[in-house]
Design an enzyme around this catalytic site. Structure first.
Site, PDB file in Angstrom:
ATOM      1  N   LYS A   1      -6.777  35.336 -27.953  1.00  0.00           N
ATOM      2  CA  LYS A   1      -7.752  35.611 -29.033  1.00  0.00           C
ATOM      3  C   LYS A   1      -6.991  36.123 -30.230  1.00  0.00           C
ATOM      4  O   LYS A   1      -6.023  37.092 -29.821  1.00  0.00           O
ATOM      5  CB  LYS A   1      -9.065  36.007 -29.115  1.00  0.00           C
ATOM      6  CG  LYS A   1      -9.931  35.250 -28.405  1.00  0.00           C
ATOM      7  CD  LYS A   1     -11.168  36.420 -28.074  1.00  0.00           C
ATOM      8  CE  LYS A   1     -12.235  35.591 -26.874  1.00  0.00           C
ATOM      9  NZ  LYS A   1     -12.801  34.336 -27.554  1.00  0.00           N
TER      10      LYS A   1
ATOM     11  N   ARG B   1     -17.247  29.694 -18.348  1.00  0.00           N
ATOM     12  CA  ARG B   1     -18.000  28.587 -17.561  1.00  0.00           C
ATOM     13  C   ARG B   1     -17.007  28.511 -16.294  1.00  0.00           C
ATOM     14  O   ARG B   1     -17.719  28.043 -15.329  1.00  0.00           O
ATOM     15  CB  ARG B   1     -17.823  27.454 -18.287  1.00  0.00           C
ATOM     16  CG  ARG B   1     -16.267  26.706 -18.717  1.00  0.00           C
ATOM     17  CD  ARG B   1     -16.240  25.874 -19.916  1.00  0.00           C
ATOM     18  NE  ARG B   1     -16.656  26.415 -20.983  1.00  0.00           N
ATOM     19  CZ  ARG B   1     -16.533  25.756 -22.217  1.00  0.00           C
ATOM     20  NH1 ARG B   1     -16.292  24.339 -22.383  1.00  0.00           N
ATOM     21  NH2 ARG B   1     -16.876  26.484 -23.179  1.00  0.00           N
TER      22      ARG B   1
END
Ligand code: BES
Ligand code: MN
Ligand code: ZN
Length: 479
Positions: A258, A333
């Site tokens: 990021k 996830r």
């Protein structure tokens, strides 16, 4: 928690008073104010003033005037926000305690108390001058004529849960590693009397939780998988309700790194889902709600270490399904999938997961609400939405239409961990759905989990979102 609520039968001449009243309501004037003061207050009311602070000989009288609102959730929210403003005045005048007199006749003590406690929350652990920064205010007295003492005890418990969740979110990675998170869970378990079993890295490896282990590969710190259980003698449910919380103690994105500004810089919040279910478990157990409840918290940081999992990798998950990893930043996830598969062994009545899962959910609603979706009944979804409105932890349902699953098809594995550029919150939900086989709800709280600016009683940083939502959902479930 910085503020405690105390139940009292009475008060005296030297207690500071907070009066909650509607505009132009004078029922309490004669018993508390001198003639001159009555005139002052009436004049202020005529001008539409909302707050008045009257210094008396030995005490302050703080008067909060509410405008009537015709629907209950809005009235309660308005009351919480007014309380947040009172907190500023209490601090300014260095008050330590006050008695609340709720003359509205609308039972607003609980909402007002909530606003006080949550607005007066502080996270000062890392300041050298903690003592000088600490709020003067520490106790709000609630009178039994306005709210029964057992309700006050339950409010304390619930707000302790919210503040515990805020603390966990506000703790940086430099303290809160996955192992430390499991230690905090054990501490809260002792305080609230729920049991805690922590699987360490060896146990996680023995179970072959491939999703959690893949995300952990780039980290120097081991992962944990915490199992919390509350099972009182009397329960309304035969089969347990299972909560799952995303416990990514820090999300750098991994090799799909990021950017720092406005993205990685607040990613200590990526265990806010875990904090939410832990705080809810705390409140449920301490309030001794008659519900069999289990919480699962898979936890690790997500780092681009030397051995980090890489885009293109194929991971065999705990369920045996294979996943092609196309973006290591879609890590939540991966570990949630393993926890959702783990939940199957309980033959659960319902599974609810909470996660700061996608920027897509945050973009859709901002900090004003969370996205939810799932396979549970319409009735269960309605009940969750109702709890969201009651607690101002609001939810909007997104669809899990089968067409979205197309985006998760991989050329080399059973599915990939990345959907297309659109509908990111939904494709993440679709991914999770693959690992469920029971009634299930998924809450993507990436928006409301963490605030960059304070918003009334929601302080800057971790909000504790989800604690009250789940608590009230379960309270409703048990009655
Ligand atoms: N933890 C982030 C999601 C997030 C975003 C939480 C903003 C809180 C505030 C999550 O792990 C993530 O990086 N999601 C990616 C998924 C994408 C790569 C498919 C996202 O939403 O960009
Ligand atoms: Mn991520
Ligand atoms: Zn994440």
């Amino acid at each position: 928690m910085t503020t405690v609520l105390r139940s009292n039968n009475n008060y005296n001449q030297s207690n500071h008073l907070i009066i909650l009243s509607y505009q132009n309501q004078r029922t309490w004037f004669a018993s508390l104010l001198t003639e001159t003061e009555q005139k002052i207050v009436q004049k202020a009311m005529d001008k539409g003033t909302k707050q008045l602070i009257l210094p008396q000989l030995e005490r302050f009288i703080i008067i909060e005037l509410i405008e009537a609102v015709d629907n209950r959730p809005d009235l309660e929210e308005k009351t919480r926000c007014i309380a947040a403003k009172t907190v500023a005045s209490l601090r300014k005048h260095h008050l330590e305690e006050a008695v609340l007199l709720d003359y509205t006749k609308d039972n607003l003590s609980a909402s007002y108390a909530e606003g006080i406690v949550l607005a007066n929350y502080q996270f000062l652990k890392y300041f050298k001058e903690k003592d000088t920064l600490k709020s003067s205010f520490h106790t709000l007295h609630l009178l039994t004529q306005f709210i029964p003492s057992n309700e006050v005890a339950l409010l304390n418990t619930l707000f302790e849960g919210v503040c515990a969740a805020r603390d966990l979110v506000n703790e940086p990675l430099s303290y809160l590693t996955a192992v430390q998170l499991s230690e905090e869970i054990k501490r809260l378990g002792k305080a609230a009397n729920f049991s805690v079993n922590v699987l360490d890295k060896a146990a996680i490896e023995a179970l072959k939780m491939g999703g959690l282990l893949a995300v952990n590969k780039g980290s120097l710190d081991p992962p944990t998988f915490s199992i919390l259980e509350w099972k009182p003698a009397q329960t309304v449910n035969k089969k347990p309700i299972v909560l799952v919380g995303k416990g990514v103690v820090y999300d750098t994105g991994g090799l799909s790194l990021k950017p720092t500004a406005n993205s990685m810089d607040f990613m200590k919040c990526d265990m806010a889902g875990a904090a939410g279910v832990i705080g809810a478990m705390y409140a449920v157990a301490k309030a001794a709600l008659p519900v069999h409840l289990i919480c699962l918290v898979p936890s690790t940081d997500n780092r681009p270490g030397l051995n980090a999992y890489a885009p293109g990798d194929v991971v065999t998950m705990y369920s045996g399904s294979t996943v092609e990893v196309l973006n290591t930043d879609a890590e939540g996830r991966m570990l949630l999938a393993d926890a959702l598969h783990y939940a199957k062994q309980y033959d659960p009545e319902l599974v609810i997961d909470m996660a700061t899962l996608t920027g897509s959910a945050a973009h859709a609603l901002g900090s004003q609400g969370a996205v939810f979706m799932g396979t549970a009944s319409h009735q269960t979804k309605k009940a969750l939405s109702r709890a969201g409105i009651k607690t101002q932890e609001r939810l909007v349902e997104f669809p899990l239409w089968k067409e979205y699953a197309e985006q998760l098809k991989s050329d080399v594995a059973d599915l990939k961990n990345l959907g297309g550029p659109m509908a990111g919150a939904i494709t993440a939900g679709k991914f999770l759905e693959h690992f469920t086989a029971y009634d299930w709800l998924h809450i993507d709280m990436a928006g409301p989990a963490y605030l960059h600016h304070e918003d009334a009683y929601r302080t800057k940083g971790g909000t504790g979102y989800g604690v009250q939502l789940i608590y009230h959902f379960l309270l409703d479930y048990t009655t």
